[in-house]
Design a protein around this motif. Structure first.
Motif, mmCIF file in Angstrom:
data_model
loop_
_atom_site.group_PDB
_atom_site.id
_atom_site.type_symbol
_atom_site.label_atom_id
_atom_site.label_comp_id
_atom_site.label_asym_id
_atom_site.label_seq_id
_atom_site.Cartn_x
_atom_site.Cartn_y
_atom_site.Cartn_z
ATOM 1 N N HIS A 109 -4.084 -5.503 -7.311
ATOM 2 C CA HIS A 109 -2.818 -4.864 -7.656
ATOM 3 C C HIS A 109 -2.469 -5.134 -9.116
ATOM 4 O O HIS A 109 -2.071 -4.219 -9.853
ATOM 5 C CB HIS A 109 -1.716 -5.378 -6.726
ATOM 6 N N ASP A 110 -2.622 -6.382 -9.551
ATOM 7 C CA ASP A 110 -2.309 -6.735 -10.934
ATOM 8 C C ASP A 110 -3.230 -6.014 -11.918
ATOM 9 O O ASP A 110 -2.795 -5.592 -12.989
ATOM 10 C CB ASP A 110 -2.398 -8.251 -11.131
ATOM 11 N N ALA A 111 -4.512 -5.870 -11.560
ATOM 12 C CA ALA A 111 -5.451 -5.144 -12.424
ATOM 13 C C ALA A 111 -5.055 -3.671 -12.525
ATOM 14 O O ALA A 111 -5.078 -3.083 -13.618
ATOM 15 C CB ALA A 111 -6.874 -5.281 -11.891
ATOM 16 N N THR A 112 -4.676 -3.083 -11.416
ATOM 17 C CA THR A 112 -4.238 -1.685 -11.415
ATOM 18 C C THR A 112 -2.971 -1.529 -12.243
ATOM 19 O O THR A 112 -2.844 -0.598 -13.037
ATOM 20 C CB THR A 112 -4.002 -1.198 -9.975
ATOM 21 N N ARG A 113 -2.047 -2.452 -12.065
ATOM 22 C CA ARG A 113 -0.797 -2.437 -12.828
ATOM 23 C C ARG A 113 -1.086 -2.580 -14.326
ATOM 24 O O ARG A 113 -0.493 -1.890 -15.150
ATOM 25 C CB ARG A 113 0.108 -3.560 -12.339
ATOM 26 N N GLY A 114 -2.031 -3.442 -14.679
ATOM 27 C CA GLY A 114 -2.389 -3.627 -16.075
ATOM 28 C C GLY A 114 -2.962 -2.363 -16.685
ATOM 29 O O GLY A 114 -2.615 -1.992 -17.825
ATOM 30 N N ARG A 115 -3.857 -1.695 -15.951
ATOM 31 C CA ARG A 115 -4.412 -0.427 -16.454
ATOM 32 C C ARG A 115 -3.312 0.619 -16.599
ATOM 33 O O ARG A 115 -3.309 1.405 -17.552
ATOM 34 C CB ARG A 115 -5.509 0.073 -15.520
ATOM 35 N N PHE A 116 -2.386 0.622 -15.673
ATOM 36 C CA PHE A 116 -1.257 1.553 -15.713
ATOM 37 C C PHE A 116 -0.431 1.314 -16.984
ATOM 38 O O PHE A 116 -0.022 2.266 -17.660
ATOM 39 C CB PHE A 116 -0.411 1.314 -14.456
ATOM 40 N N GLN A 117 -0.207 0.039 -17.326
ATOM 41 C CA GLN A 117 0.582 -0.292 -18.517
ATOM 42 C C GLN A 117 -0.159 0.105 -19.800
ATOM 43 O O GLN A 117 0.460 0.611 -20.740
ATOM 44 C CB GLN A 117 0.904 -1.790 -18.528
ATOM 45 N N PHE B 175 0.836 -1.201 0.000
ATOM 46 C CA PHE B 175 0.000 0.000 0.000
ATOM 47 C C PHE B 175 0.871 1.251 0.000
ATOM 48 O O PHE B 175 0.576 2.220 -0.705
ATOM 49 C CB PHE B 175 -0.933 0.028 1.207
ATOM 50 N N ASP B 176 1.926 1.251 0.795
ATOM 51 C CA ASP B 176 2.834 2.405 0.830
ATOM 52 C C ASP B 176 3.473 2.628 -0.541
ATOM 53 O O ASP B 176 3.589 3.761 -1.003
ATOM 54 C CB ASP B 176 3.904 2.219 1.895
ATOM 55 N N LYS B 177 3.909 1.535 -1.178
ATOM 56 C CA LYS B 177 4.520 1.659 -2.506
ATOM 57 C C LYS B 177 3.508 2.193 -3.517
ATOM 58 O O LYS B 177 3.836 3.037 -4.350
ATOM 59 C CB LYS B 177 5.058 0.307 -2.978
ATOM 60 N N MET B 178 2.276 1.669 -3.444
ATOM 61 C CA MET B 178 1.245 2.141 -4.369
ATOM 62 C C MET B 178 0.941 3.618 -4.151
ATOM 63 O O MET B 178 0.723 4.356 -5.112
ATOM 64 C CB MET B 178 -0.023 1.310 -4.212
ATOM 65 N N ALA B 179 0.932 4.050 -2.906
ATOM 66 C CA ALA B 179 0.690 5.463 -2.604
ATOM 67 C C ALA B 179 1.790 6.342 -3.189
ATOM 68 O O ALA B 179 1.541 7.492 -3.557
ATOM 69 C CB ALA B 179 0.583 5.670 -1.099
ATOM 70 N N ASP B 180 3.001 5.791 -3.296
ATOM 71 C CA ASP B 180 4.120 6.516 -3.898
ATOM 72 C C ASP B 180 4.130 6.398 -5.416
ATOM 73 O O ASP B 180 5.021 6.926 -6.075
ATOM 74 C CB ASP B 180 5.451 5.998 -3.342
ATOM 75 N N GLY B 181 3.151 5.667 -5.975
ATOM 76 C CA GLY B 181 3.060 5.528 -7.419
ATOM 77 C C GLY B 181 3.870 4.386 -7.989
ATOM 78 O O GLY B 181 4.082 4.300 -9.188
ATOM 79 N N LYS B 182 4.345 3.479 -7.134
ATOM 80 C CA LYS B 182 5.158 2.348 -7.591
ATOM 81 C C LYS B 182 4.294 1.094 -7.638
ATOM 82 O O LYS B 182 3.667 0.730 -6.657
ATOM 83 C CB LYS B 182 6.342 2.142 -6.653
ATOM 84 N N LEU B 183 4.284 0.454 -8.792
ATOM 85 C CA LEU B 183 3.454 -0.728 -8.979
ATOM 86 C C LEU B 183 4.295 -1.901 -9.461
ATOM 87 O O LEU B 183 4.061 -2.471 -10.523
ATOM 88 C CB LEU B 183 2.337 -0.442 -9.985
ATOM 89 N N GLY B 184 5.288 -2.277 -8.671
ATOM 90 C CA GLY B 184 6.126 -3.419 -9.017
ATOM 91 C C GLY B 184 5.376 -4.726 -8.849
ATOM 92 O O GLY B 184 4.181 -4.759 -8.567
#
Length: 106
Positions: free
Chosen positions: A56-64, A25-34
């Protein structure tokens, strides 16, 4: 003593996954989606963690997808921007933004 040891182990099997999710959650708040790594064998909250990983994977996919669309748009605009310094400057800023987004996915 045995009961205390058992409770300590069980506490770690619950607290560990919660701690790991809070780090994500902290990483996601910083904009990191590893990538999200799996829990340890024997940890509790496996179903909860699986749901979190799917989100998380769905969010990462939309980000990509967004990143790919923005790169396509930037390329198309750059091809038509010859001589327009203001547009070229804006595209340079967009390139910086896209580079930051790529780094967030690493």
């Amino acid at each position: 003593v045995i009961l205390s040891l058992y409770l300590l182990i069980m506490t770690h099997k619950v607290a560990g996954p919660l701690y790991k999710v809070s780090l994500y959650f902290d990483k996601m708040a910083d904009g990191k989606l590893g990538k999200v790594t799996a829990l340890r064998d024997g940890d509790m909250l496996q179903d909860f963690f699986q749901n979190f990983k799917e989100m998380h994977d769905a969010t990462r996919g939309r980000f990509q997808v967004d990143l790919a669309n923005m790169e396509t748009a930037a390329s198309a605009l750059r091809a038509k921007a010859a001589g327009n310094d203001k547009l070229l400057a804006a595209l340079d800023e967009m390139d910086k933004h896209l580079a930051a987004r790529k780094q967030a996915l690493a």
